[in-house]
Design a protein around this motif. Sequence first.
Motif, PDB file in Angstrom:
ATOM      1  N   HIS A  20      49.867  36.304  43.526  1.00 29.77           N
ATOM      2  CA  HIS A  20      50.302  36.806  44.827  1.00 29.77           C
ATOM      3  C   HIS A  20      50.290  35.634  45.806  1.00 29.77           C
ATOM      4  N   VAL A  21      51.449  35.403  46.429  1.00 33.69           N
ATOM      5  CA  VAL A  21      51.614  34.257  47.329  1.00 33.69           C
ATOM      6  C   VAL A  21      51.981  34.773  48.712  1.00 33.69           C
ATOM      7  N   VAL A  22      51.374  34.181  49.742  1.00 35.71           N
ATOM      8  CA  VAL A  22      51.691  34.534  51.122  1.00 35.71           C
ATOM      9  C   VAL A  22      52.278  33.311  51.809  1.00 35.71           C
ATOM     10  N   PHE A  23      53.448  33.519  52.416  1.00 33.85           N
ATOM     11  CA  PHE A  23      54.104  32.473  53.197  1.00 33.85           C
ATOM     12  C   PHE A  23      53.977  32.846  54.672  1.00 33.85           C
ATOM     13  N   PRO A  24      53.355  31.992  55.489  1.00 37.18           N
ATOM     14  CA  PRO A  24      53.277  32.283  56.923  1.00 37.18           C
ATOM     15  C   PRO A  24      54.501  31.687  57.644  1.00 37.18           C
ATOM     16  N   PHE A  25      55.255  32.543  58.308  1.00 30.95           N
ATOM     17  CA  PHE A  25      56.407  32.088  59.084  1.00 30.95           C
ATOM     18  C   PHE A  25      56.219  32.463  60.547  1.00 30.95           C
ATOM     19  N   LYS A  26      56.955  31.800  61.422  1.00 22.76           N
ATOM     20  CA  LYS A  26      56.866  32.058  62.858  1.00 22.76           C
ATOM     21  C   LYS A  26      57.676  33.276  63.278  1.00 22.76           C
ATOM     22  N   GLN A  27      58.464  33.794  62.368  1.00 23.14           N
ATOM     23  CA  GLN A  27      59.239  35.000  62.648  1.00 23.14           C
ATOM     24  C   GLN A  27      59.360  35.818  61.373  1.00 23.14           C
ATOM     25  N   GLU A  28      59.815  37.048  61.544  1.00 28.17           N
ATOM     26  CA  GLU A  28      60.033  37.933  60.404  1.00 28.17           C
ATOM     27  C   GLU A  28      61.375  37.631  59.756  1.00 28.17           C
ATOM     28  N   TYR A  29      61.409  37.673  58.434  1.00 28.70           N
ATOM     29  CA  TYR A  29      62.661  37.542  57.681  1.00 28.70           C
ATOM     30  C   TYR A  29      62.822  38.814  56.839  1.00 28.70           C
ATOM     31  N   PRO A  30      63.231  39.922  57.490  1.00 24.21           N
ATOM     32  CA  PRO A  30      63.274  41.202  56.787  1.00 24.21           C
ATOM     33  C   PRO A  30      64.438  41.346  55.805  1.00 24.21           C
ATOM     34  N   ASP A  31      65.471  40.526  55.955  1.00 20.99           N
ATOM     35  CA  ASP A  31      66.655  40.656  55.105  1.00 20.99           C
ATOM     36  C   ASP A  31      66.465  39.834  53.830  1.00 20.99           C
ATOM     37  N   ASN A  32      65.713  40.376  52.893  1.00 21.10           N
ATOM     38  CA  ASN A  32      65.424  39.675  51.638  1.00 21.10           C
ATOM     39  C   ASN A  32      65.124  40.690  50.552  1.00 21.10           C
ATOM     40  N   LEU A  33      65.121  40.216  49.320  1.00 24.60           N
ATOM     41  CA  LEU A  33      64.763  41.069  48.185  1.00 24.60           C
ATOM     42  C   LEU A  33      63.469  40.613  47.521  1.00 24.60           C
ATOM     43  N   CYS A  34      62.844  39.558  48.044  1.00 21.59           N
ATOM     44  CA  CYS A  34      61.708  38.977  47.320  1.00 21.59           C
ATOM     45  C   CYS A  34      60.335  39.329  47.883  1.00 21.59           C
ATOM     46  N   PHE A  35      60.243  39.727  49.147  1.00 19.25           N
ATOM     47  CA  PHE A  35      58.923  40.003  49.721  1.00 19.25           C
ATOM     48  C   PHE A  35      58.610  41.486  49.640  1.00 19.25           C
ATOM     49  N   GLN A  36      57.415  41.796  49.138  1.00 16.01           N
ATOM     50  CA  GLN A  36      57.014  43.195  49.038  1.00 16.01           C
ATOM     51  C   GLN A  36      56.448  43.706  50.347  1.00 16.01           C
ATOM     52  N   LYS A  37      56.037  42.785  51.228  1.00 16.41           N
ATOM     53  CA  LYS A  37      55.467  43.181  52.509  1.00 16.41           C
ATOM     54  C   LYS A  37      55.637  42.032  53.489  1.00 16.41           C
ATOM     55  N   ILE A  38      55.890  42.367  54.742  1.00 15.28           N
ATOM     56  CA  ILE A  38      55.910  41.389  55.827  1.00 15.28           C
ATOM     57  C   ILE A  38      55.034  41.968  56.927  1.00 15.28           C
ATOM     58  N   ALA A  39      54.045  41.210  57.356  1.00 16.99           N
ATOM     59  CA  ALA A  39      53.109  41.723  58.353  1.00 16.99           C
ATOM     60  C   ALA A  39      52.806  40.670  59.410  1.00 16.99           C
ATOM     61  N   GLN A  40      52.890  41.084  60.660  1.00 23.04           N
ATOM     62  CA  GLN A  40      52.500  40.193  61.747  1.00 23.04           C
ATOM     63  C   GLN A  40      50.978  40.091  61.761  1.00 23.04           C
ATOM     64  N   VAL A  41      50.482  38.870  61.931  1.00 18.58           N
ATOM     65  CA  VAL A  41      49.043  38.666  61.996  1.00 18.58           C
ATOM     66  C   VAL A  41      48.559  39.245  63.329  1.00 18.58           C
ATOM     67  N   PRO A  42      47.580  40.161  63.299  1.00 18.50           N
ATOM     68  CA  PRO A  42      47.108  40.779  64.549  1.00 18.50           C
ATOM     69  C   PRO A  42      46.666  39.725  65.565  1.00 18.50           C
ATOM     70  N   GLY A  43      47.155  39.876  66.784  1.00 17.43           N
ATOM     71  CA  GLY A  43      46.778  38.965  67.864  1.00 17.43           C
ATOM     72  C   GLY A  43      47.513  37.641  67.855  1.00 17.43           C
TER      73      GLY A  43
END
Length: 120
Positions: A65-88
């Motif tokens: 399981h790999v997590v990529f931290p990005f500065k924005q959401e990239y919802p248009d994809n087929l590879c990520f099972q979850k995208i979550a904003q880090v609280p705060g």
Amino acid sequence: MESDNDLSRFLSGKSEQTLSLFNYFISEYQKLAPVTIHPAKTMIGIANSHRRIAWITQLGKNFIHVVFPFKQEYPDNLCFQKIAQVPGDSQQFNHHFRMYNAEDVNVEVMKFMRMAFEDR
């Protein structure tokens, strides 16, 4: 790489499938760009020359399981099972990728791997 002993602590007792996936993911990243591995207490960081660009947060029986931290959401994809904003933190969106087979590292995933390396 930091200490091989720290890395071996994470890899010890893992299945051949999991070890193969881990090695394949790292080798594919190395083909894209020079990265280093940094074992921490609970996960394995992957870094470019100035920051961590991804984290391997779980080495399961038959996946990594790999997590990529990005500065924005990239919802248009087929590879990520979850995208979550880090609280705060309005500047970090963690994109969760679960790899079961070498083929899971496809063109789309490689694009995000490169984006993470280039700090986009």
